[in-house]
Scaffold this active site. Sequence first.
Site, PDB file in Angstrom:
ATOM      1  CG  ASN A 131       2.163  -0.655   1.048  1.00 29.22           C
ATOM      2  OD1 ASN A 131       1.841  -0.472  -0.178  1.00 29.22           O
ATOM      3  ND2 ASN A 131       2.047   0.577   1.827  1.00 29.22           N
ATOM      4  CD1 TRP A 132       6.659  -4.176  -3.098  1.00 35.49           C
ATOM      5  CD2 TRP A 132       5.854  -4.883  -5.190  1.00 35.49           C
ATOM      6  NE1 TRP A 132       7.370  -5.014  -3.425  1.00 35.49           N
ATOM      7  CE2 TRP A 132       6.860  -5.677  -4.656  1.00 35.49           C
ATOM      8  CE3 TRP A 132       5.086  -4.919  -6.220  1.00 35.49           C
ATOM      9  CZ2 TRP A 132       7.152  -6.812  -5.148  1.00 35.49           C
ATOM     10  CZ3 TRP A 132       5.488  -6.387  -6.977  1.00 35.49           C
ATOM     11  CH2 TRP A 132       6.593  -7.114  -6.507  1.00 35.49           C
ATOM     12  CE  LYS A 133       4.744   3.018   1.326  1.00 35.40           C
ATOM     13  NZ  LYS A 133       5.279   4.183   1.941  1.00 35.40           N
ATOM     14  CG  HIS A 156      -0.764   2.786   4.224  1.00 34.30           C
ATOM     15  ND1 HIS A 156      -0.103   4.031   4.189  1.00 34.30           N
ATOM     16  CD2 HIS A 156       0.338   2.136   4.519  1.00 34.30           C
ATOM     17  CE1 HIS A 156       1.155   3.960   4.282  1.00 34.30           C
ATOM     18  NE2 HIS A 156       1.543   2.575   4.633  1.00 34.30           N
ATOM     19  CD  GLU A 167       2.118   6.326   2.090  1.00 35.64           C
ATOM     20  OE1 GLU A 167       1.875   5.519   1.321  1.00 35.64           O
ATOM     21  OE2 GLU A 167       3.431   6.168   2.478  1.00 35.64           O
ATOM     22  CD  GLU A 169       2.546   0.860   8.158  1.00 40.17           C
ATOM     23  OE1 GLU A 169       3.556   0.464   7.617  1.00 40.17           O
ATOM     24  OE2 GLU A 169       1.824   1.448   7.417  1.00 40.17           O
ATOM     25  N   GLY A 200       8.493   6.102   5.753  1.00 40.45           N
ATOM     26  CA  GLY A 200       9.040   6.649   4.520  1.00 40.45           C
ATOM     27  C   GLY A 200      10.221   7.874   4.811  1.00 40.45           C
ATOM     28  CB  SER A 203      12.037   3.820   8.582  1.00 42.96           C
ATOM     29  OG  SER A 203      11.651   4.985   7.807  1.00 42.96           O
ATOM     30  N   GLY A 237       7.683  -0.391   3.397  1.00 41.51           N
ATOM     31  CA  GLY A 237       7.500   0.014   1.840  1.00 41.51           C
ATOM     32  C   GLY A 237       8.802   0.244   1.287  1.00 41.51           C
ATOM     33  N   GLY A 238       9.597   1.160   1.419  1.00 39.33           N
ATOM     34  CA  GLY A 238      10.802   1.502   0.756  1.00 39.33           C
ATOM     35  C   GLY A 238      11.769   0.303   0.367  1.00 39.33           C
TER      36      GLY A 238
END
Length: 260
Positions: free
Chosen positions: A11-13, A101, A103, A173, A179, A218, A239-240
């Site tokens: 997930n590159w956001k 998600h 977010e 999640e 994150g 994470s 993500g990150g």
Amino acid sequence: MNNRKMILAANWKMNMTAAEATAFVKEYSAKLADSKVITIILPPLTAIPAVASACKSSGKSDSVLAYGAQNYYFTQSGAFTGEVSADMLKEHACGYVICGHSERRAIFGESDELVGKKVARAIETGLTPIFCIGETLEEREGGKLEAVLSRQVEKGLSGLTEAQIEKVIVAYEPVWAIGTGVVATPEQAEEAHAFVRILLRKRMGETCEKVSILYGGSVKPDNVDSLVTQPNIDGALVGGASLKVNSLLALHVGCVKAAG
Ligand code: PEP
């Protein structure tokens, strides 16, 4: 050992221009060993055509390297400024879309009901939803983990038949782990995943064993092994750590090892 496919979803956001995405997929696919693990790239909307083209040129099968979108809206067309439809994603041959998600739930106010509509419409149009659920720290500390997961699963999958639920990828999640660098312990993650599978079993009986449940929050190259080797964890939504080629490759190696 089960028959579920191991999945690594990136997930590159709101990161990566189209040019950066092209360079990433070219390098990643060149170094990616064929295996039973599928990598799903989820770029921002503007980079989808670039990712589509780079995936195609890679020559990798879409059971090894695939892509999709981070969001969409569930109606076919109309006055929904800023949104795109499932058909628009399918025009770019997206196979997957993230629904719910945390977010989107927290920042953009998406309700369980809206998430349910998105999951249902994705299935109807042939997109595979990556359906995200998870509790906040406050909810966990308040002993509400099971109640939150039960509500999210019930509303997110409401109206779907058993055969349709089989096509959903679930991603657990925990919001406190996304994150933050604070990863759930393998035991915490497995406990939540096993509970989600119990919820699915109530909905669909033994076929719940076919549903992949990813862990997200994470995940990094140094903790992926301990998570994806758990019996009910079928891969990771990252993500990150998905934003650097070498890091995503290292996560892929961890998933391949766990897939056996
Ligand atoms: C995510 O956004 O789904 C996620 C899990 O992010 P991170 O890996 O950065 O925690």
